[in-house]
Design an enzyme around this catalytic site. Structure first.
Site, short mmCIF file in Angstrom:
data_model
loop_
_atom_site.label_atom_id
_atom_site.label_comp_id
_atom_site.label_asym_id
_atom_site.label_seq_id
_atom_site.Cartn_x
_atom_site.Cartn_y
_atom_site.Cartn_z
CG LEU A 59 39.84 34.53 39.49
CD1 LEU A 59 39.37 34.07 38.11
CD2 LEU A 59 40.97 35.54 39.34
CG ASP A 60 37.75 40.41 43.33
OD1 ASP A 60 38.29 39.73 44.23
OD2 ASP A 60 38.09 41.58 43.08
NE ARG A 61 28.03 36.72 42.99
CZ ARG A 61 27.12 36.06 43.66
NH1 ARG A 61 27.28 35.83 44.95
NH2 ARG A 61 26.01 35.63 43.08
NE ARG A 161 36.73 45.19 41.78
CZ ARG A 161 35.72 44.59 42.39
NH1 ARG A 161 35.86 43.36 42.85
NH2 ARG A 161 34.57 45.24 42.56
#
Length: 223
Positions: A59-61, A161
């Site tokens: 998962l993105d930060r 995103r």
């Protein structure tokens, strides 16, 4: 730091990833989820040696929510295979800018510039383009935003995103891919909400649900 465990057995560990914590160690040298979980298990189970924990997906930060790890090499191999075959169902909640249709699909071709760690929607003829596909359902909306439930059909880096940004509806708080509507310093509204995972060694599906915190823009939608 203690990370909440949503499900655990001999082969699987599913947790709620905290926001703004890297999935694995990176050049920032900040505490990361993978290392923290290994330390938690080592202390909890009083293990003398190294703890095996396989990173199945990232998962993105800035993104929080449900995230699965493999506790055995057999599980890691089978879960990776399930990902490739798109057998793991991944549902996200996101707040996007503007009003979107009640439901829809987004299909793009994406290119990742690894040096810049930036993903772009590009022409399908781009030599490094990879197809990206998601579907969504609008759950609620305010004057300026829409709450959507998103299902990933491919697993490209920064996919949700970039695809919503390319469609004119960047995610609320997305400092990387947002436009003039995004206030500086706001937290991105993207949450890993539900995972449905074929168990790597048993004939059953493990399903977990995680909800975003009751703060920030999420409160506009009753969380």
């Amino acid at each position: 730091m203690q990370i909440e465990i949503l499900y655990e057995d001999n082969h699987l560990l599913i947790v709620e990833k905290p926001v703004n914590m890297p999935s694995q160690a990176d050049k920032s040298q900040d505490p990361d989820v993978l290392t923290t979980l290994k330390q938690m298990i080592k202390v909890r189970d009083n293990k003398p040696g190294n703890v095996y924990l396989g990173l199945v997906h990232r998962l993105d930060r800035p993104v929080g929510g449900a995230m699965v790890f493999a506790k055995t090499s057999k599980a890691a191999s089978r879960l990776s295979d399930s990902l490739r075959k798109r057998a793991i169902k991944r549902i996200y909640l996101a707040v996007v800018m503007g009003h979107v249709a009640p439901e829809g699909e987004l299909k793009h071709h994406l290119y990742k510039n690894r040096q810049k760690n930036h993903v772009y929607a590009v022409d399908p003829q781009h030599p490094q383009a990879k197809p990206a596909h998601l579907s969504y359902q609008r759950l609620q909306q305010t004057k300026a935003t829409s709450l959507v439930k998103v299902e990933l059909h491919t697993g490209r880096s920064h996919q949700i995103r970039v695809q919503f940004q390319a469609s004119g509806h960047p995610l609320y708080g997305d400092q990387k891919y947002g436009d003039h509507r995004i206030q500086k310093g706001t937290q991105i509204a993207l949450w890993s909400h539900r995972l449905a995972i074929p168990h790597p060694t048993q004939d059953k599906v493990i399903e977990v649900v995680s909800y975003p915190p009751a703060k920030g823009v999420w409160r506009d939608f009753g969380y």
